[in-house]
Design a protein around this motif. Sequence first.
Motif, PDB file in Angstrom:
ATOM      1  N   PHE A 103       0.882  -1.160   0.000  1.00  0.00           N
ATOM      2  CA  PHE A 103       0.000   0.000   0.000  1.00  0.00           C
ATOM      3  C   PHE A 103       0.922   1.212   0.000  1.00  0.00           C
ATOM      4  CE2 PHE A 103      -2.464  -3.467   1.532  1.00  0.00           C
ATOM      5  CZ  PHE A 103      -3.717  -3.260   0.982  1.00  0.00           C
ATOM      6  N   ARG A 104       0.940   1.940  -1.139  1.00  0.00           N
ATOM      7  CA  ARG A 104       1.921   2.989  -1.348  1.00  0.00           C
ATOM      8  C   ARG A 104       1.289   4.356  -1.475  1.00  0.00           C
ATOM      9  NH1 ARG A 104       7.122   2.150  -4.168  1.00  0.00           N
ATOM     10  NH2 ARG A 104       7.461   3.846  -2.714  1.00  0.00           N
ATOM     11  N   LYS A 105       2.104   5.359  -1.266  1.00  0.00           N
ATOM     12  CA  LYS A 105       1.682   6.729  -1.518  1.00  0.00           C
ATOM     13  C   LYS A 105       1.342   6.864  -3.000  1.00  0.00           C
ATOM     14  CE  LYS A 105       4.511   8.616   2.190  1.00  0.00           C
ATOM     15  NZ  LYS A 105       5.239   7.455   2.679  1.00  0.00           N
ATOM     16  N   ALA A 106       0.461   7.794  -3.325  1.00  0.00           N
ATOM     17  CA  ALA A 106      -0.009   7.982  -4.696  1.00  0.00           C
ATOM     18  C   ALA A 106       1.148   8.168  -5.674  1.00  0.00           C
ATOM     19  CB  ALA A 106      -0.958   9.165  -4.760  1.00  0.00           C
ATOM     20  N   GLY A 107       1.028   7.517  -6.831  1.00  0.00           N
ATOM     21  CA  GLY A 107       2.000   7.672  -7.902  1.00  0.00           C
ATOM     22  C   GLY A 107       3.237   6.811  -7.799  1.00  0.00           C
ATOM     23  N   LYS A 108       3.311   5.916  -6.823  1.00  0.00           N
ATOM     24  CA  LYS A 108       4.515   5.108  -6.620  1.00  0.00           C
ATOM     25  C   LYS A 108       4.393   3.689  -7.184  1.00  0.00           C
ATOM     26  CE  LYS A 108       6.749   8.201  -4.212  1.00  0.00           C
ATOM     27  NZ  LYS A 108       7.975   8.794  -4.695  1.00  0.00           N
ATOM     28  N   LEU A 109       3.172   3.248  -7.504  1.00  0.00           N
ATOM     29  CA  LEU A 109       2.981   1.892  -8.009  1.00  0.00           C
ATOM     30  C   LEU A 109       2.721   1.916  -9.517  1.00  0.00           C
ATOM     31  CD1 LEU A 109       0.659   0.369  -5.269  1.00  0.00           C
ATOM     32  CD2 LEU A 109       3.013  -0.291  -5.757  1.00  0.00           C
ATOM     33  N   PRO A 110       3.357   1.019 -10.256  1.00  0.00           N
ATOM     34  CA  PRO A 110       3.054   0.911 -11.683  1.00  0.00           C
ATOM     35  C   PRO A 110       1.762   0.108 -11.880  1.00  0.00           C
ATOM     36  CG  PRO A 110       4.688  -0.716 -11.072  1.00  0.00           C
ATOM     37  CD  PRO A 110       4.399   0.099  -9.832  1.00  0.00           C
ATOM     38  N   ALA A 111       1.293   0.067 -13.079  1.00  0.00           N
ATOM     39  CA  ALA A 111       0.115  -0.706 -13.470  1.00  0.00           C
ATOM     40  C   ALA A 111      -1.166  -0.052 -12.958  1.00  0.00           C
ATOM     41  CB  ALA A 111       0.232  -2.165 -13.024  1.00  0.00           C
TER      42      ALA A 111
END
Length: 181
Positions: free
Chosen positions: A82-90
């Motif tokens: 569960f990441r801060k916005a904009g840090k995960l691809p896809a």
Amino acid sequence: MIFDEYTIKSLIRPVPDFPKPGVVFRDITPLYQSPRAMRMVADSLIQRYVESPVTHIGAIDARGFLLGAVLAYELNKPLVLFRKAGKLPADTLSESYTSEYGECHIEVQRDALHGGEQVLLLDDLIATGGTFLAAARLIKQLGAEVYEAAAIIDLPDLGGSRRMQDADIPTFTLCAFEENE
């Protein structure tokens, strides 16, 4: 190894007025610099969940990743970030929440869970509960359930653990700090 709350609490450093005036930041860096204390924390959590119905470990950005990776490895469970916005691809799902620092967003990859899973959510501490509650909403959107939310520290004066329990999310922490501690 026997769990010792005093040892854990003694290695959590209070940092007044960080990251903004009026906030007492609870720094877990000294705890991670002690192999004995880190093993105590990890072993305590592993023993708690080793025979549980947990199917996935959900780790909250960023300090939750430290514990999440260890537990996922030791319990042989998939790790969901569960990441801060904009840090995960896809393709991701996003939830907004209010923390003690202001308005925030958290994301999870849409294919991280498929429905029916029991997720153990991990972070370093429970403050206002905003991050945990946002992550729990994302888990529900993906058709899974939060088995329990766990952290090293509870800050009960900020009301997060109470808010989470009011939302039917069981919580577990290894220690708590009152405002004046």
